[in-house]
Scaffold this active site. Structure first.
Site, short mmCIF file in Angstrom:
data_model
loop_
_atom_site.label_atom_id
_atom_site.label_comp_id
_atom_site.label_asym_id
_atom_site.label_seq_id
_atom_site.Cartn_x
_atom_site.Cartn_y
_atom_site.Cartn_z
N VAL A 67 0.81 -1.22 0.03
CA VAL A 67 -0.11 0.11 0.02
C VAL A 67 1.05 1.30 -0.04
O VAL A 67 1.87 1.55 0.86
CB VAL A 67 -0.74 0.04 1.27
CG1 VAL A 67 -1.84 1.22 1.16
CG2 VAL A 67 -2.03 -1.10 1.29
N ALA A 110 4.48 4.03 2.95
CA ALA A 110 4.11 3.02 2.22
C ALA A 110 3.97 1.54 3.38
O ALA A 110 4.71 1.93 4.29
CB ALA A 110 4.66 2.24 1.23
N LYS A 111 3.53 0.66 3.31
CA LYS A 111 3.84 -0.67 3.93
C LYS A 111 3.67 -1.94 3.05
O LYS A 111 2.59 -1.72 2.08
CB LYS A 111 2.93 -0.63 5.05
CG LYS A 111 3.12 -1.48 6.26
CD LYS A 111 4.35 -0.83 7.02
CE LYS A 111 4.88 -1.38 8.19
NZ LYS A 111 5.90 -0.79 9.20
N GLY A 112 4.14 -3.02 3.42
CA GLY A 112 3.67 -4.21 2.58
C GLY A 112 3.68 -5.26 3.52
O GLY A 112 4.02 -5.09 4.54
#
Ligand code: NAD
Length: 423
Positions: free
Chosen positions: A67, A112-114
């Site tokens: 995201v 962001a992050k994953g």
């Protein structure tokens, strides 16, 4: 705010909590409502399928997310976590927090992050490598040194980052170490990265004590969690003369009125796997640790531990949030009523992402800085961010938690307003 490793809140509830705090900051700072509506939705969400073949020929398919919330202040930045309960709401909430954490530290990054919904504890190293490489391949078009730079998070480490770097580099046909941070030092990682978060907790605690007129020399400190963040925070604070009177890990807590010798405690934990049984210390319950008569309390383990009930018994004057979201919303209100000075998580534990920023710069310039240079620059960044938060707190007449959000949301909103909407 909650929603870290232990997943006390559901992803949905976590996202709602984050959005609520952003909304409050927007209102306090008089930011137009349409900017809030803009910031509410991530710029890009990517969901991928990650099939891998096991040794016995069977196929498992995992779901992966990346995201990208906002790139108004720079390329997206944020970790990748491997955890069974990872879902889109949780990753979205974490991506938003990264936007505001980077903004609070004035880093030229967005957020962001994953995540991959998997349980690394039940997977072999080869399976984790296959998941990592396939996931990297699937998101390779949307990451990059000037686009989105991943980093480690829950259950991903320097080795996973090395696999991401290698996969991305193979796809591009050249070495691209600057695509990811948190790599092993011998593969372009940053000196001091391992201790950076704990060091940042130490610096912000020192600044908080200075502000409140509490001498750090001899100050009594209790720390929940003696992992990466807790142990390095303890080490650096004891080097500054503070007395670490209690620490805990998942097995229990130990106490010493005279203060624990942190270097010896680190060796003890390494050899026995726990802080329990440390010579000269007495065992106490975790609840007792939170209720100790200390100047500083540092929750550095998991989220949601300072509930309303716990907060009512806290006697510390400063609570420095080393962990992500250790204080519940209700707990936070109680601490505020008691005039406990909170160093909020997105400020207190931002040392890690700041060292990641330094790693990225070194990689782009093909340089390698010594540890002392990294820690000195990190200290400057943390001190400046702390003072920005205190200025906002005084100007807006709000608590530290609202102040850090007002500061960071205002910075992101200003960038969004200045850039405008294209086309
Ligand atoms: P870690 O796994 O190295 O250490 C966690 C510690 O907490 C361990 O000592 C573990 O025994 C202890 N623990 C777990 N459950 C506990 C419980 N119920 N009671 C007491 N102790 C308990 O993890 P870490 O990297 O130190 O991360 C700690 C927190 O800091 C997490 O919330 C993480 O998201 C946050 N954080 C870490 C970094 C980083 O760079 N490592 C950066 C930002 C935020």
């Amino acid at each position: 705010m909650s929603g870290g490793d232990g997943q006390v809140l559901s992803g949905k509830a976590f996202l709602e909590t984050v959005l609520k705090s952003v909304k409050k900051a927007v209102e306090l700072a008089n930011i137009p409502q349409d900017i809030y509506e803009f910031l509410k939705i991530p710029k890009r969400i990517v969901i991928v399928s990650i099939p891998i073949k096991h040794k016995d020929g069977k196929i498992s398919n995992y779901i992966g997310y990346r995201v990208q919330h906002s790139d108004a202040l720079g390329p997206y930045k944020g970790g990748i976590r491997y955890y069974p309960t990872v879902d889109l709401d949780e990753v979205t909430a974490l991506a938003m927090l990264m936007t505001y954490k980077c903004a609070a530290l004035s880093l030229p990054f967005g957020g962001a992050k994953g995540g991959v919904a998997c349980n690394p504890k039940t997977l072999s190293l080869e399976e984790i490598e296959r998941i990592t490489r396939r996931y990297t391949h699937m998101i390779s078009d949307i990451i990059g040194p000037y686009v989105d730079i991943p980093a480690p998070d829950v259950y991903t480490d320097a080795r996973v980052m090395a696999w991401i770097m290698d996969t991305y580099s193979q796809l591009k046909g050249r070495q691209v170490p600057e695509v990811v941070t948190g790599k092993p030092v011998y593969l372009g990682g940053c000196e001091g990265r391992e201790e950076a978060t704990g060091f940042g907790v130490c610096i912000t605690t020192r600044e908080a004590c200075k502000l409140l007129g509490i001498p750090l020399k001899g100050a009594r400190i209790a720390i929940q969690g003696f992992g990466n963040v807790g142990s390095y925070a303890a080490l650096h604070l004891s080097n500054l003369g503070a007395k670490i009177v209690a620490v805990s890990d998942s097995k229990g807590a130990v106490y010493s009125k005279e203060g624990l010798n942190i270097e010896r405690l680190i060796s003890h934990k390494k050899s026995t796997g726990t802080v329990l049984g440390f010579p000269g210390a007495t065992q106490i319950s975790e609840r007792e640790l939170f209720e100790l008569n200390v100047e500083v309390l540092i929750p550095a383990a998991i989220e949601g531990v300072i509930t309303k009930e716990v907060a009512e018994k806290v006697r510390a004057k400063v609570v420095a949030e080393g962990a992500n979201g250790p204080t519940t919303t209700e707990g936070s209100l109680v601490l505020q009523e008691k005039e406990v000075f909170i160093v909020p998580d997105i400020l207190a534990n931002a040392g890690g992402v700041t060292a990641s920023y330094f790693e990225w710069i070194q990689n782009l310039q093909r340089e390698h800085w010594p540890r002392d240079t990294v820690l000195k620059m990190l200290e400057e960044k943390m001190v400046k961010a702390f003072s920005d938060v205190v200025d906002t707190m005084k100007k807006m007449e709000v608590g530290t938690r609202d102040a850090v959000m007002v500061l960071s949301v205002s910075r992101v909103a200003l960038a969004v307003q200045t850039l405008g909407i294209w086309p």
